[in-house]
Design a protein around this motif. Structure first.
Motif, PDB file in Angstrom:
ATOM      1  N   ALA A 173      23.217  16.051  -5.596  1.00 42.86           N
ATOM      2  CA  ALA A 173      24.208  17.116  -5.747  1.00 42.86           C
ATOM      3  C   ALA A 173      23.538  18.440  -6.117  1.00 42.86           C
ATOM      4  N   GLY A 174      22.523  18.375  -6.990  1.00 37.76           N
ATOM      5  CA  GLY A 174      21.810  19.596  -7.355  1.00 37.76           C
ATOM      6  C   GLY A 174      21.072  20.212  -6.184  1.00 37.76           C
ATOM      7  N   ALA A 175      20.501  19.358  -5.309  1.00 34.32           N
ATOM      8  CA  ALA A 175      19.816  19.884  -4.128  1.00 34.32           C
ATOM      9  C   ALA A 175      20.792  20.587  -3.197  1.00 34.32           C
ATOM     10  N   SER A 176      21.983  20.017  -3.031  1.00 31.83           N
ATOM     11  CA  SER A 176      22.990  20.658  -2.181  1.00 31.83           C
ATOM     12  C   SER A 176      23.410  22.008  -2.749  1.00 31.83           C
ATOM     13  N   LEU A 177      23.577  22.072  -4.061  1.00 30.09           N
ATOM     14  CA  LEU A 177      23.943  23.348  -4.679  1.00 30.09           C
ATOM     15  C   LEU A 177      22.812  24.368  -4.560  1.00 30.09           C
ATOM     16  N   ALA A 178      21.565  23.906  -4.697  1.00 29.56           N
ATOM     17  CA  ALA A 178      20.434  24.833  -4.622  1.00 29.56           C
ATOM     18  C   ALA A 178      20.264  25.408  -3.229  1.00 29.56           C
ATOM     19  N   LEU A 179      20.673  24.661  -2.200  1.00 30.72           N
ATOM     20  CA  LEU A 179      20.521  25.146  -0.833  1.00 30.72           C
ATOM     21  C   LEU A 179      21.499  26.270  -0.498  1.00 30.72           C
ATOM     22  N   ILE A 180      22.598  26.361  -1.236  1.00 31.67           N
ATOM     23  CA  ILE A 180      23.598  27.387  -0.936  1.00 31.67           C
ATOM     24  C   ILE A 180      23.021  28.796  -1.083  1.00 31.67           C
ATOM     25  N   PRO A 181      22.436  29.179  -2.245  1.00 35.33           N
ATOM     26  CA  PRO A 181      21.859  30.532  -2.324  1.00 35.33           C
ATOM     27  C   PRO A 181      20.663  30.721  -1.410  1.00 35.33           C
ATOM     28  N   VAL A 182      19.908  29.632  -1.127  1.00 30.39           N
ATOM     29  CA  VAL A 182      18.763  29.761  -0.225  1.00 30.39           C
ATOM     30  C   VAL A 182      19.238  30.110   1.180  1.00 30.39           C
ATOM     31  N   ARG A 183      20.293  29.439   1.639  1.00 25.83           N
ATOM     32  CA  ARG A 183      20.828  29.752   2.966  1.00 25.83           C
ATOM     33  C   ARG A 183      21.362  31.182   3.018  1.00 25.83           C
ATOM     34  N   ARG A 184      21.982  31.618   1.925  1.00 32.27           N
ATOM     35  CA  ARG A 184      22.476  32.997   1.897  1.00 32.27           C
ATOM     36  C   ARG A 184      21.328  33.992   2.003  1.00 32.27           C
ATOM     37  N   GLN A 185      20.218  33.726   1.315  1.00 32.96           N
ATOM     38  CA  GLN A 185      19.067  34.622   1.398  1.00 32.96           C
ATOM     39  C   GLN A 185      18.491  34.649   2.809  1.00 32.96           C
ATOM     40  N   LEU A 186      18.414  33.473   3.448  1.00 35.33           N
ATOM     41  CA  LEU A 186      17.904  33.420   4.812  1.00 35.33           C
ATOM     42  C   LEU A 186      18.804  34.202   5.770  1.00 35.33           C
ATOM     43  N   GLN A 187      20.112  34.058   5.609  1.00 44.00           N
ATOM     44  CA  GLN A 187      21.036  34.788   6.473  1.00 44.00           C
ATOM     45  C   GLN A 187      20.909  36.289   6.279  1.00 44.00           C
ATOM     46  N   ARG A 188      20.773  36.728   5.003  1.00 46.49           N
ATOM     47  CA  ARG A 188      20.596  38.164   4.758  1.00 46.49           C
ATOM     48  C   ARG A 188      19.293  38.665   5.368  1.00 46.49           C
ATOM     49  N   ALA A 189      18.220  37.873   5.227  1.00 46.21           N
ATOM     50  CA  ALA A 189      16.933  38.290   5.777  1.00 46.21           C
ATOM     51  C   ALA A 189      16.984  38.371   7.298  1.00 46.21           C
ATOM     52  N   GLU A 190      17.603  37.375   7.941  1.00 43.62           N
ATOM     53  CA  GLU A 190      17.715  37.405   9.400  1.00 43.62           C
ATOM     54  C   GLU A 190      18.571  38.580   9.866  1.00 43.62           C
ATOM     55  N   ALA A 191      19.637  38.872   9.114  1.00 47.56           N
ATOM     56  CA  ALA A 191      20.475  40.012   9.482  1.00 47.56           C
ATOM     57  C   ALA A 191      19.706  41.324   9.365  1.00 47.56           C
ATOM     58  N   GLN A 192      18.870  41.455   8.332  1.00 44.65           N
ATOM     59  CA  GLN A 192      18.074  42.673   8.176  1.00 44.65           C
ATOM     60  C   GLN A 192      17.054  42.813   9.306  1.00 44.65           C
ATOM     61  N   VAL A 193      16.440  41.686   9.698  1.00 40.75           N
ATOM     62  CA  VAL A 193      15.471  41.737  10.799  1.00 40.75           C
ATOM     63  C   VAL A 193      16.154  42.156  12.092  1.00 40.75           C
ATOM     64  N   GLN A 194      17.313  41.580  12.380  1.00 43.65           N
ATOM     65  CA  GLN A 194      18.034  41.942  13.598  1.00 43.65           C
ATOM     66  C   GLN A 194      18.469  43.400  13.581  1.00 43.65           C
ATOM     67  N   ALA A 195      18.930  43.875  12.405  1.00 41.48           N
ATOM     68  CA  ALA A 195      19.333  45.278  12.306  1.00 41.48           C
ATOM     69  C   ALA A 195      18.149  46.212  12.504  1.00 41.48           C
ATOM     70  N   GLU A 196      16.984  45.821  11.951  1.00 43.24           N
ATOM     71  CA  GLU A 196      15.793  46.653  12.123  1.00 43.24           C
ATOM     72  C   GLU A 196      15.362  46.698  13.585  1.00 43.24           C
ATOM     73  N   ARG A 197      15.391  45.573  14.246  1.00 43.87           N
ATOM     74  CA  ARG A 197      15.021  45.542  15.664  1.00 43.87           C
ATOM     75  C   ARG A 197      15.984  46.373  16.497  1.00 43.87           C
ATOM     76  N   ALA A 198      17.283  46.265  16.185  1.00 46.27           N
ATOM     77  CA  ALA A 198      18.265  47.041  16.929  1.00 46.27           C
ATOM     78  C   ALA A 198      18.087  48.538  16.707  1.00 46.27           C
ATOM     79  N   ALA A 199      17.751  48.934  15.462  1.00 40.08           N
ATOM     80  CA  ALA A 199      17.556  50.352  15.159  1.00 40.08           C
ATOM     81  C   ALA A 199      16.329  50.911  15.871  1.00 40.08           C
ATOM     82  N   ILE A 200      15.282  50.092  15.990  1.00 45.12           N
ATOM     83  CA  ILE A 200      14.058  50.561  16.652  1.00 45.12           C
ATOM     84  C   ILE A 200      14.250  50.694  18.152  1.00 45.12           C
TER      85      ILE A 200
END
Length: 274
Positions: A173-200
């Motif tokens: 159960a703790g591992a499942s809870l720990a993955l929630i913020p990790v997935r959120r960080q990955l999604q934010r990072a991927e969104a920033q990369v896509q936005a940077e590529r689109a801006a360039i």
């Protein structure tokens, strides 16, 4: 035999429609659970003892601290001494199924209790009544000891295998809870990369073709194209080759990278590279 009135649901049909309705029924009353009543009484006694301990230690330590600071600050800090070991005892109860996790709050609670007892004893000594200081310190020890007995009695005994199984379930159960913020960080990072590529890659404005350079293009030969390039790479290649005029850099970028490259985009990369 004692009885009690309970309600049972029975079917009742009116005009062809059946509903379950409650009816009173006399049933034998269960015997009084004396064990539960005794445990409830002991818990009430422990709560009263704990309240008395908090009041006594707060008054004693508050009077001790009041000699150096103002009264509100003194009594506000005094109550922390008891709240610390009470909070640790509560966390120990929450971790009652895991001895490893309960060990730290147990040790911290005992340490906080010793500190509170020493403060109460110091107050008695300074006041000139060391006997009262010792007895007052024992009040906190008795309160914590009583609550420890009550909580240990309510903790169900578990064998080693059952404890290990519970710890495994809690770990999953703790591992499942720990993955929630990790997935959120990955999604934010991927969104920033896509936005940077689109801006360039996106054009900014129409190019301004006026004001072509009057310099001889043959003076600074253009560098050869080395495979597919982005606008940014083409600008960097042109600058590294000695081409400094914005119009010539733009022409080179349109030649080797993007035929529709905008002047504002190229100028921005020139300023960033300068």
């Amino acid at each position: 035999m004692k009885t009690r009135t309970t309600e049972h649901l029975v079917p009742h049909t009116v005009d062809g429609k059946t509903r379950m309705i409650p009816i009173p029924v006399e049933a034998p009353a269960p015997p009084r659970d004396w064990d539960h009543l005794v445990l409830r009484g002991v818990t009430v006694i422990a709560a009263v003892v704990l309240a008395a301990s908090v009041v006594w230690s707060t008054a004693s330590i508050g009077d001790l601290l009041n000699r150096a600071v103002i009264e509100p600050a003194a009594y506000g800090a005094a109550i922390v001494f008891d709240l610390a070991w009470i909070a640790c005892m509560a966390v120990e109860w929450l971790a009652r199924y895991d001895d490893d996790r309960a060990a730290l709050p147990r040790k911290a609670g005992n340490l906080a209790l010793v500190v509170a007892m020493l403060a109460i004893g110091a107050h008695g000594k300074i006041a000139g009544y060391w006997e009262i200081g010792i007895v007052g310190a024992l009040v906190s020890a008795l309160a914590k000891g009583l609550w420890t007995v009550v909580l240990r009695h309510q903790t169900p005994p578990l064998d080693a295998r059952t404890r290990a199984w519970i710890q495994g379930e809690l770990a999953d159960a703790g591992a499942s809870l720990a993955l929630i913020p990790v997935r959120r960080q990955l999604q934010r990072a991927e969104a920033q990369v896509q936005a940077e590529r689109a801006a360039i890659a996106s054009p900014d404005a129409d190019p301004d073709q006026s004001g072509q350079s009057t310099d001889d293009p043959a003076a600074d030969p253009e560098p050869p194209a080395a495979g597919p390039m982005t606008i940014k790479d083409a600008v960097r290649t042109a600058l590294d080759s000695g081409i400094r005029e914005p119009d010539r850099v733009l022409a080179y970028v349109r030649k080797v990278a993007d035929a529709n490259a905008k002047a504002d985009t190229v100028n921005r990369y020139i300023r960033l590279a300068s």
